[in-house]
Every structure is written in structure tokens, then in C-alpha cells.
Design a protein around this motif. Structure first.
Motif, PDB file in Angstrom:
ATOM      1  N   THR A   1     -56.025 -45.927  11.870  1.00 16.97           N
ATOM      2  CA  THR A   1     -55.735 -45.685  10.404  1.00 16.97           C
ATOM      3  C   THR A   1     -55.799 -44.091   9.848  1.00 16.97           C
ATOM      4  O   THR A   1     -54.866 -43.702   9.194  1.00 16.97           O
ATOM      5  CB  THR A   1     -56.811 -46.566   9.428  1.00 16.97           C
ATOM      6  OG1 THR A   1     -56.889 -47.836  10.026  1.00 16.97           O
ATOM      7  CG2 THR A   1     -56.487 -46.497   7.857  1.00 16.97           C
TER       8      THR A   1
ATOM      9  N   ASN B   1     -51.250 -48.924  14.706  1.00 22.09           N
ATOM     10  CA  ASN B   1     -52.271 -49.431  13.694  1.00 22.09           C
ATOM     11  C   ASN B   1     -51.615 -50.320  12.574  1.00 22.09           C
ATOM     12  O   ASN B   1     -52.386 -51.266  12.256  1.00 22.09           O
ATOM     13  CB  ASN B   1     -52.966 -48.307  13.137  1.00 22.09           C
ATOM     14  CG  ASN B   1     -54.083 -48.919  11.958  1.00 22.09           C
ATOM     15  OD1 ASN B   1     -54.986 -49.068  12.631  1.00 22.09           O
ATOM     16  ND2 ASN B   1     -53.891 -48.723  10.703  1.00 22.09           N
TER      17      ASN B   1
ATOM     18  N   TYR C   1     -53.987 -54.361  13.077  1.00 21.69           N
ATOM     19  CA  TYR C   1     -54.834 -54.304  11.993  1.00 21.69           C
ATOM     20  C   TYR C   1     -55.723 -55.432  11.614  1.00 21.69           C
ATOM     21  O   TYR C   1     -56.876 -55.420  11.212  1.00 21.69           O
ATOM     22  CB  TYR C   1     -54.572 -53.250  10.828  1.00 21.69           C
ATOM     23  CG  TYR C   1     -53.531 -53.910   9.898  1.00 21.69           C
ATOM     24  CD1 TYR C   1     -52.109 -53.672  10.162  1.00 21.69           C
ATOM     25  CD2 TYR C   1     -53.932 -54.944   9.037  1.00 21.69           C
ATOM     26  CE1 TYR C   1     -51.247 -54.348   9.427  1.00 21.69           C
ATOM     27  CE2 TYR C   1     -52.858 -55.627   8.194  1.00 21.69           C
ATOM     28  CZ  TYR C   1     -51.649 -55.243   8.414  1.00 21.69           C
ATOM     29  OH  TYR C   1     -50.763 -55.905   7.673  1.00 21.69           O
TER      30      TYR C   1
ATOM     31  N   ASN D   1     -59.033 -54.084  13.867  1.00 19.79           N
ATOM     32  CA  ASN D   1     -59.915 -53.451  12.585  1.00 19.79           C
ATOM     33  C   ASN D   1     -60.760 -54.431  11.964  1.00 19.79           C
ATOM     34  O   ASN D   1     -61.678 -53.995  11.559  1.00 19.79           O
ATOM     35  CB  ASN D   1     -58.709 -52.869  11.683  1.00 19.79           C
ATOM     36  CG  ASN D   1     -57.736 -51.964  12.100  1.00 19.79           C
ATOM     37  OD1 ASN D   1     -57.285 -52.025  13.366  1.00 19.79           O
ATOM     38  ND2 ASN D   1     -57.230 -51.081  11.088  1.00 19.79           N
TER      39      ASN D   1
END
Ligand code: ARJ
Length: 413
Positions: A150, A173, A179, A183
Motif C-alpha cells: 500500500t 497490492n 490486499y 494485508n
């Protein structure tokens, strides 16, 4: 050509990489295809990534596809020296060791930039920015780049809007198969893992303050709750704050959370989120950790400046004695706690992220000269194909739409 801590660690590194390969079935499948079709023949890939066992699986895959691979670390403290040694014995030009100084860190990045890469792979944007600022002629010749995280995508979008981006970039990303998994579930688990390995404190019953409710913050908040913590979220975005409230978390400003939290974890991508004014109101024994890409979220320098004394009490745990007599504990020097105090995300989740990297690189090579110099997402078909491969590797099947259902969805009547 390489520079690593100690080549004698190579055999241990190979075992670590083999362990990761067992849990990265999608990337291994891509490797098999790369071995057969050699889509990266003659391509020099310059990569700045955390040098972990998972990154090694990606590096081996690019090599299998015919690429020449140059690799440096995307953080001075995240390199697994065993892995770096193993890669150095396999023909990868690796310049990375754990505990690089800031100068050494950029010296390693410069090695990658000066290899004249065709494709640049980055995590955080330091390589992209180095090329644009310090080696514009080299940047001019780059076919394309990818960006893992990010923070790096934010920096590249700023370059793009200033009209200065010199090659097309795929924001890995921004793939859903990145993500939503890396993430969220990756950082969720590895951050708690890092805090637990560093401190061995009980999470159950603690008040954990999570700064930022993006995908990373969400992952950390659910895992902390799963371990029995009471979780407070701090936010600046009203929609995200509302989501956190309705997900069942307490939401308040950092100035309030600071007084009650036991463990603080930053995940905002911004600077000065935990400041001295907050630290001074914290309870004696508060633990501070960062999960964002850069070590800027906790104002470490300011804490150093006011501290009466500092000592390392355990690996990755620095104790600061404050002028008010209280002590706070900073993990991993405020750098990404999951990669410094643990091993980063588990291989299963990096399988998705690095499948995106491998296919993004192949896409850039196949479409050389045809992509405009902007920040792009990987085409959705590729993103969805990765999700299908992952499901298949897990033995999970799903339904598909019938002809009638397809018709229904397309009709306005
Ligand atoms: C390599 C890792 C690992 C790991 O994909 C994650 C991301 O976006 C980065 C932010 O710097 C870290 C990166 N990451 C997490 N775990 N890269 N190997 N095991």
C-alpha cells in the motif's frame, strides 16, 4: 555477485525455502509453467523485497522462467540470513543481510538499480524512487515495474500525478487476491506472532489499541480479539470508524486510547500516529509496535529524545524510562514487527501475493511497449484465475452460473 552475512547458512536456508514451497502451491504451479515456456528469457529482474523464505520461492520461480534475478532487502532488519545465503548459492544476485545500516540499505538498493533492470519489483517504493531520483537514465529504459504494498502504491500514484512516472507499474497490492488476504489475514496473524515472540505476554484480557482500520488494521483487530483481547480502534476516516464500531470494536481518539491501552499497534501508513504527548499518558509497561511499512508511525526519535534511559531487555524489545518514571517497551525499533520479530506472513498467504507478482512480471514482459506509464491493476481475469487456483489447491469447489442465471443477470426486465 552477492553480499550476504554468511554463506555457511545456505543449507539451513534451503530447508526453510523447501518448507515454504510446500505451502505455496499456486506459485509452484506457475513455476512449472515458467519452466516449460520460459516467458522471462533474457529479462533482468531487479527486486527489492523482504528477503524471506517466501521471497526466495518467488526468486526461484523467476529464475525458472529464464530471468536473471537481482535482489536486495526492503527493510534493514527483515532479511533471513539463511535464505539470503541459500539464494546466493543458486545464482541469484542477492545483496542483503539482517541489520544493515541506513547507508548499507541504500548501497544494496543501488546495486540493484545499477544492474540496469528490465523489470523492477519493489516493496515500499524505495527502488522506484531511487531510480526516478538518482538514476533517471536507467529508469527510462525500464520496461515496467510492480509494487507489493500500500505505501509503495501511494508513493507511485504521487509520482504518476506529478507526471513523472517513467515506466508502467502494476500495483500488485491492489489485486483482490493480494490486499484481501495478505494485508488482512497475513498481517493479522504475523503481527500478533511478532508481538508474542518478542514479549511472550498473554494477549487474553489485554487492551489492544489498533491505529488504522484499513485492511491491515482490520486483520490485526480480529486476530487480537480472537486471542481474547479487548480491542480499541483509532481512525481519522469516518466511514472506517463507523465500520469498526459496527464490527464491535471501541472507537476513540488516540489521546483517550493512550491512557487505557496495554498494547499499541500502528497500521495507518502515516507519520506520527503515536506521539510523545500520547506516550507520556500511557500506563507503566505499555507495549508499542508498528505493522506499517515504514518506521514512522510511532515517533521513535522524539521518544528517544525525552527518554531518561534506554536498554534492550530482550531481543526486539527496547525499554524506555520516561521522565515521569514510567517505562514503555518499543518492539522491533518501531519497524514492521511481523517481519523483524517473526517471519512475516505465512507462506500460504504469500502464495497469493507472489503469484500476483510472478504473473504481473510475465504480463509486463508480454505487453512491453504497449502499456502507458501509469499505475495499473493486474487484469481482473488474472486476479480471479489466481483465486481459482488457490481454491483448487485447497480442494474446494464452487458453483458456476447456469445459462438461465447468466441471462437473468444481464436482463433489465
Ligand atoms: C515477503 C512479506 C512477507 C514475507 O506482502 C507484504 C507487504 O505488503 C509488505 C509490506 O512491506 C510486507 C510483505 N510481506 C509480509 N510477509 N514479504 N515475505 N513472509
Amino acid at each position: 555477485m552477492y553480499r550476504v552475512k554468511n554463506l555457511d547458512l545456505a543449507s539451513k536456508g534451503k530447508d526453510m525455502i523447501e518448507w515454504a514451497e510446500r505451502n505455496m502451491p499456486v506459485l509452484m504451479r506457475i513455476r512449472k509453467e515458467f519452466e516449460e515456456t520460459k516467458p522471462l528469457t533474457g529479462v533482468r529482474v531487479g527486486a527489492v523485497l523482504h528477503v524471506t523464505k517466501e521471497t526466495a520461492v518467488l526468486a526461484r520461480t523467476l529464475l525458472a522462467g529464464g530471468a536473471e534475478v537481482w535482489l536486495a532487502a526492503s527493510n534493514p532488519l527483515s532479511t533471513q540470513d539463511e535464505v539470503a545465503a541459500a539464494l546466493a548459492t543458486e545464482g541469484i544476485r542477492v545483496f542483503a543481510w539482517r541489520g544493515e545500516s541506513d547507508d548499507e540499505y541504500f548501497w544494496c538498493i543501488e546495486r540493484i538499480a545499477s544492474s540496469n533492470p528490465d523489470i523492477v519489483v519493489d516493496d515500499g517504493g524505495d527502488l522506484h524512487v531511487f531510480l526516478h531520483e538518482k538514476a533517471p537514465d536507467t529508469a527510462e529504459k525500464v520496461l515496467g515495474g510492480t509494487e507489493e504494498t500500500t505505501t509503495g502504491v501511494m508513493r507511485l500514484k504521487a509520482l504518476e500525478s506529478s507526471g513523472m512516472l517513467k515506466y508502467p507499474v502494476i500495483a500488485v497490492n491492489d489485486s483482490k487476491t493480494k490486499y484481501l488476504f495478505d494485508n488482512r489475514y497475513g498481517t493479522g496473524q504475523s503481527t500478533l506472532d511478532g508481538i508474542m515472540r518478542a514479549t511472550n505476554v498473554l494477549i487474553a484480557g489485554k487492551i489492544v489499541v489498533v491505529a488504522g482500520y484499513g485492511w491491515v488494521g482490520r486483520g490485526i483487530a480480529i486476530r487480537a480479539r480472537g486471542l481474547g483481547a479487548r480491542v480499541i480502534v483509532t481512525e481519522v476516516d469516518p466511514v472506517k470508524a463507523l465500520e469498526a464500531v459496527m464490527d464491535g470494536f471501541d472507537v476513540m481518539p488516540m489521546s483517550e486510547a493512550a491512557k487505557v491501552g496495554d498494547i499499541f499497534i500502528t497500521a495507518t501508513g502515516n507519520i506520527d500516529v503515536i506521539r510523545v504527548e500520547h506516550v507520556l499518558t500511557m500506563k507503566d509497561g505499555a507495549i508499542l509496535a508498528n505493522a506499517g511499512h515504514f518506521n514512522v508511525e510511532i515517533s521513535v526519535l522524539d521518544i528517544e529524545n525525552i527518554a531518561v534511559s534506554k536498554r534492550t531487555i530482550r531481543n526486539n524489545v527496547n525499554e524506555y524510562l520516561l521522565p515521569n518514571g514510567k517505562r514503555v517497551y518499543l518492539l522491533a525499533e518501531g519497524r514492521l514487527v511481523n517481519l523483524v520479530a517473526a517471519e512475516g506472513h505465512p507462506s500460504e498467504v504469500m502464495d497469493l501475493s507472489f503469484a500476483n507478482q510472478a504473473l504481473a512480471i510475465k504480463y509486463l514482459v508480454e505487453n512491453r511497449g504497449k502499456i502507458v506509464n501509469r499505475v495499473h491493476r493486474l487484469p481482473e481475469e488474472i486476479d480471479y484465475a489466481i483465486a481459482r487456483l488457490k481454491l483448487r489447491s485447497m480442494g474446494i469447489e464452487i458453483d458456476s452460473l447456469t445459462e438461465k442465471q447468466l441471462e437473468y443477470l444481464k436482463s433489465w426486465k
